[in-house]
Design a protein around this motif. Structure first.
Motif, PDB file in Angstrom:
ATOM      1  N   GLN A  54      -2.849  -1.488  -9.796  1.00 17.25           N
ATOM      2  CA  GLN A  54      -3.832  -0.360  -9.730  1.00 17.25           C
ATOM      3  C   GLN A  54      -3.613   0.828  -8.828  1.00 17.25           C
ATOM      4  N   THR A  55      -2.757   0.526  -7.881  1.00 14.66           N
ATOM      5  CA  THR A  55      -2.447   1.603  -6.750  1.00 14.66           C
ATOM      6  C   THR A  55      -1.955   3.044  -7.432  1.00 14.66           C
ATOM      7  N   TRP A  56      -1.095   2.732  -8.535  1.00 15.11           N
ATOM      8  CA  TRP A  56      -0.583   4.098  -9.076  1.00 15.11           C
ATOM      9  C   TRP A  56      -1.088   4.477 -10.246  1.00 15.11           C
ATOM     10  N   HIS A  57      -2.326   4.251 -10.251  1.00 17.71           N
ATOM     11  CA  HIS A  57      -3.191   4.827 -11.689  1.00 17.71           C
ATOM     12  C   HIS A  57      -4.046   6.008 -10.743  1.00 17.71           C
ATOM     13  N   SER A  58      -4.839   6.566 -11.641  1.00 16.92           N
ATOM     14  CA  SER A  58      -5.570   7.847 -11.169  1.00 16.92           C
ATOM     15  C   SER A  58      -7.017   6.994 -10.530  1.00 16.92           C
ATOM     16  N   HIS A  59      -7.366   7.683  -9.312  1.00  9.61           N
ATOM     17  CA  HIS A  59      -8.755   7.333  -8.745  1.00  9.61           C
ATOM     18  C   HIS A  59      -9.378   8.351  -8.465  1.00  9.61           C
ATOM     19  N   ALA A  60     -10.519   8.398  -8.332  1.00 12.24           N
ATOM     20  CA  ALA A  60     -11.361   9.241  -7.573  1.00 12.24           C
ATOM     21  C   ALA A  60     -12.707   8.245  -6.997  1.00 12.24           C
ATOM     22  N   PHE A  61     -13.124   8.614  -6.024  1.00 13.62           N
ATOM     23  CA  PHE A  61     -14.178   7.631  -5.276  1.00 13.62           C
ATOM     24  C   PHE A  61     -15.616   8.440  -5.206  1.00 13.62           C
ATOM     25  N   LEU A  62     -16.310   7.887  -5.893  1.00 16.25           N
ATOM     26  CA  LEU A  62     -17.316   8.557  -6.337  1.00 16.25           C
ATOM     27  C   LEU A  62     -18.451   8.868  -5.388  1.00 16.25           C
ATOM     28  N   ALA A  63     -19.450   9.634  -5.556  1.00 15.94           N
ATOM     29  CA  ALA A  63     -20.363  10.247  -4.433  1.00 15.94           C
ATOM     30  C   ALA A  63     -21.160   8.998  -3.742  1.00 15.94           C
ATOM     31  N   VAL A 109     -21.034  14.706  -4.197  1.00 19.01           N
ATOM     32  CA  VAL A 109     -19.520  14.980  -3.758  1.00 19.01           C
ATOM     33  C   VAL A 109     -18.600  13.777  -3.935  1.00 19.01           C
ATOM     34  N   VAL A 110     -17.537  14.024  -4.614  1.00 21.56           N
ATOM     35  CA  VAL A 110     -16.662  13.052  -5.172  1.00 21.56           C
ATOM     36  C   VAL A 110     -15.427  13.387  -4.255  1.00 21.56           C
ATOM     37  N   LEU A 111     -14.632  12.232  -3.829  1.00 21.86           N
ATOM     38  CA  LEU A 111     -13.591  12.326  -2.939  1.00 21.86           C
ATOM     39  C   LEU A 111     -12.279  12.153  -4.112  1.00 21.86           C
ATOM     40  N   GLY A 112     -11.565  13.218  -4.090  1.00 25.03           N
ATOM     41  CA  GLY A 112     -10.396  13.112  -4.810  1.00 25.03           C
ATOM     42  C   GLY A 112      -9.140  12.708  -3.947  1.00 25.03           C
ATOM     43  N   CYS A 113      -8.462  11.478  -4.221  1.00 26.75           N
ATOM     44  CA  CYS A 113      -7.536  10.890  -3.153  1.00 26.75           C
ATOM     45  C   CYS A 113      -6.689   9.994  -3.998  1.00 26.75           C
ATOM     46  N   ARG A 114      -5.458   9.867  -3.503  1.00 23.45           N
ATOM     47  CA  ARG A 114      -4.654   8.784  -4.180  1.00 23.45           C
ATOM     48  C   ARG A 114      -5.082   7.443  -3.619  1.00 23.45           C
ATOM     49  N   ARG A 115      -5.071   6.346  -4.482  1.00 24.64           N
ATOM     50  CA  ARG A 115      -5.431   4.932  -3.977  1.00 24.64           C
ATOM     51  C   ARG A 115      -4.586   4.700  -2.915  1.00 24.64           C
ATOM     52  N   ALA A 116      -3.325   4.863  -2.813  1.00 26.03           N
ATOM     53  CA  ALA A 116      -2.245   4.591  -1.902  1.00 26.03           C
ATOM     54  C   ALA A 116      -2.618   5.221  -0.558  1.00 26.03           C
ATOM     55  N   VAL A 117      -3.337   6.536  -0.510  1.00 23.71           N
ATOM     56  CA  VAL A 117      -3.799   7.208   0.794  1.00 23.71           C
ATOM     57  C   VAL A 117      -4.864   6.673   1.175  1.00 23.71           C
ATOM     58  N   LEU A 118      -5.926   6.279   0.198  1.00 27.17           N
ATOM     59  CA  LEU A 118      -6.973   5.324   0.895  1.00 27.17           C
ATOM     60  C   LEU A 118      -6.298   3.969   1.464  1.00 27.17           C
ATOM     61  N   ASP A 119      -5.473   3.412   0.787  1.00 28.46           N
ATOM     62  CA  ASP A 119      -5.104   2.134   1.411  1.00 28.46           C
ATOM     63  C   ASP A 119      -4.606   2.298   2.842  1.00 28.46           C
ATOM     64  N   TRP A 120      -3.594   3.238   3.081  1.00 25.49           N
ATOM     65  CA  TRP A 120      -3.123   3.526   4.262  1.00 25.49           C
ATOM     66  C   TRP A 120      -3.933   3.994   5.218  1.00 25.49           C
ATOM     67  N   VAL A 121      -4.997   4.560   4.869  1.00 25.80           N
ATOM     68  CA  VAL A 121      -5.962   5.108   5.956  1.00 25.80           C
ATOM     69  C   VAL A 121      -6.971   4.081   6.418  1.00 25.80           C
ATOM     70  N   LEU A 122      -7.309   3.018   5.387  1.00 26.19           N
ATOM     71  CA  LEU A 122      -8.128   1.787   5.712  1.00 26.19           C
ATOM     72  C   LEU A 122      -7.209   1.048   6.757  1.00 26.19           C
ATOM     73  N   ARG A 123      -5.945   0.666   6.188  1.00 23.07           N
ATOM     74  CA  ARG A 123      -5.161  -0.051   7.201  1.00 23.07           C
ATOM     75  C   ARG A 123      -4.997   0.410   8.719  1.00 23.07           C
TER      76      ARG A 123
END
Length: 532
Positions: A54-63, A109-123
């Protein structure tokens, strides 16, 4: 210092590990995939995480997700901003067809971000946190268990006979989980084991094999498959309003297409299609996909070949279900010492972009429960209560929305998905699990008593500012479906708006057969299909 083992280093598992460590736990996050993340964000375009398609599908991180991060992990939110994540302020993208200004709401306010970026930041944030260690390339193959008086104990895991449900309810007492068994033959014990292994988690099967009496999981086919591709702009951002909250797009003739703004100069496009539609599978090829999205007038300004280049292949995702896997029934836990979060606990249709937000919410509640309650049974009951009140409603809502869409896309097969193992009475929830009255299981216009459907509210929200505000909070997990769609005053106002006969203008786009034809023609012009 209590010990926790978390199975899975996805968004839910990493967030839970971070929050538990900050509450004084010693945490091991066990991840089966090797750590092949790039050394910096510049390399994220090529990071493919085989265990998380699912990493390379569209994501948004809701308010709701953004609010939870701001409260519980502000350093993660700051790091996402530094990585270029967009903060889409929804009141700035309210429909131009509203009869008045949208109410102010700083929480929307919604965060627009690729899932791979979120995962990288969390790591990165987790790696700097004392008390938590991510052990990549570590495969869990089973659980170390005991059984309360009345049953046998021992270890169980990979290779044993599997069952998905439970036997006679609580005939043997709950299974006690003491730790995990690893593929290298070793084992590790902990005060708490967390199942954050995602939608394909084997943990429930291991529990049933160990003798756990678990309530029947609820499951309903989403009736959709997805094709996604990511792009990067080299020119200016097009001046186009987002027409669906944090996205731009529409539902067309037996397909949908949405554009998601992401971090920096990147964005993604995703087609939703019927899984049985063999002809439209031509979209899995890049040339066909690009031609198809450029045929939709709405996206043309985003896809000028002089300013845009693809940065990923087309990624497909199918076999999708809404799923709810509780571990407590009739107020009695089937397992002690183990809690489930993220997709291991509840899955909803990815089209609603709720997965990570629900995973973060589950991680926050788990950290609170585990750190304030010492008794394993009390922990199980408290997290189950949160699941019923805060997560299960979105399973029900997703089932209802999928049912309404399938009535449009499959008019010859007006079948509403039903939860597995349940035969609901009229007006009852499909699972009998949520504590609020859900929509009836049948009928195109299924709604709460005196309530309205999600689709009706969506239409009225294009016109009435008050409806838009409450509906947008619903869509961002800041209010439950029953609190909005089932509230008599809200429902009455929706009906008033719809009774005027006003409807938003349709979004132009090719019919299904035309879309397939032009995609196939584009593929034929480039010759052999692209390598996968």
């Amino acid at each position: 210092m209590p010990d926790a083992i978390i199975i899975g280093a996805g968004a839910a598992g990493l967030t839970a590990g971070l929050l538990l460590a900050r509450r004084g736990w010693r945490v091991d996050v066990l991840e089966r995939d090797v750590d092949d993340r790039p050394g910096d964000l510049a390399g994220v375009d090529g990071w493919r995480r085989p265990g998380a398609t699912q990493t390379w599908h569209s994501h948004a991180f809701l308010a709701r997700c953004r609010s939870l991060l701001a409260e519980h992990a502000p350093d993660v939110l700051d790091a996402l901003r530094a990585a270029g994540a967009l903060e889409v302020r929804l009141t700035e993208h309210a429909p131009p067809t509203l009869t008045g200004p949208a109410p102010a709401d700083d929480e929307l306010v919604v965060l627009g971000c690729r899932r791979a970026v979120l995962d990288w930041v969390l790591r990165e944030v987790v790696a700097a946190q004392p008390g938590v260690t991510v052990r990549s390339g570590t495969r869990v193959v089973g659980l170390r268990t005991e059984t309360a008086p009345g049953g046998a104990g021992g270890g169980i895991g990979a290779g044993a006979g599997a069952g998905a449900g439970g036997g006679a309810a609580f005939s043997r007492g709950p299974v006690l989980v003491r730790g995990v068994r690893l593929a290298d033959g070793s084992s590790r014990d902990a005060d708490l084991v967390v199942d954050a292994a995602g939608r394909l988690s084997p943990v429930r099967r291991w529990l049933v094999d160990a003798g756990a009496d678990l309530p029947m999981p609820a499951e309903a086919d989403c009736g959709i498959a997805y094709y996604s591709r990511f792009y990067r702009r080299t020119g200016p951002t097009p001046d186009i309003a987002l027409n669906r909250g944090h996205t731009t797009g529409a539902s067309f003739d037996r397909y949908s297409c949405l554009m998601f703004p992401a971090d920096g100069d990147s964005f993604s496009l995703t087609f939703g299609v019927l899984p049985e539609d063999a002809d439209i599978r031509v979209l899995r090829h890049g040339a066909a996909f690009d031609a198809a999205v450029r045929s939709i007038e709405l996206f043309v300004p985003w896809l000028d070949p002089a300013d845009v280049r693809p940065v990923s292949p087309v990624t497909a995702m199918s076999h999708l279900t809404n799923r709810l896997r509780p571990l407590v029934a009739d107020g009695r836990p089937g397992v002690l010492g183990l809690l489930a979060i993220g997709d291991a606990a509840v899955i909803t249709n990815p089209a609603h972009t709720r997965g990570v937000s629900l995973g973060v919410l589950g991680a926050v509640r788990l950290a609170e429960v585990a750190s304030t309650l010492r008794d394993p049974a009390e922990r199980a009951l408290a997290l189950d209560e949160s699941t019923r009140a805060e997560l299960a409603p979105w399973f029900e809502d997703s089932c209802a929305q999928d049912a309404a869409r399938l009535l449009r896309w499959r008019p010859e097969q007006p079948v509403v998905p039903r939860a597995r193992g349940a035969e609901p009475a009229e007006g009852a929830p499909p699972t009998g699990y949520t504590p609020w009255p859900a929509a009836p299981a049948t009928g195109a216009g299924a709604a709460w008593p005196a309530g309205v459907t999600n689709g009706e509210a969506y239409l009225a929200a294009r016109r009435d500012p008050g409806i838009w505000h409450r509906f947008t909070r619903l869509q961002n997990l800041l209010a439950t479906p029953s609190d909005v769609l089932g509230e008599p005053g809200f429902a009455a106002r929706v009906r008033e708006v719809l009774a005027t006969g006003w409807r938003p203008a349709g979004v132009p786009g090719p019919g299904h057969d035309d879309l397939v034809g032009l995609a196939a023609d584009a593929l034929a012009r480039v010759g052999a299909p692209e390598p996968r």
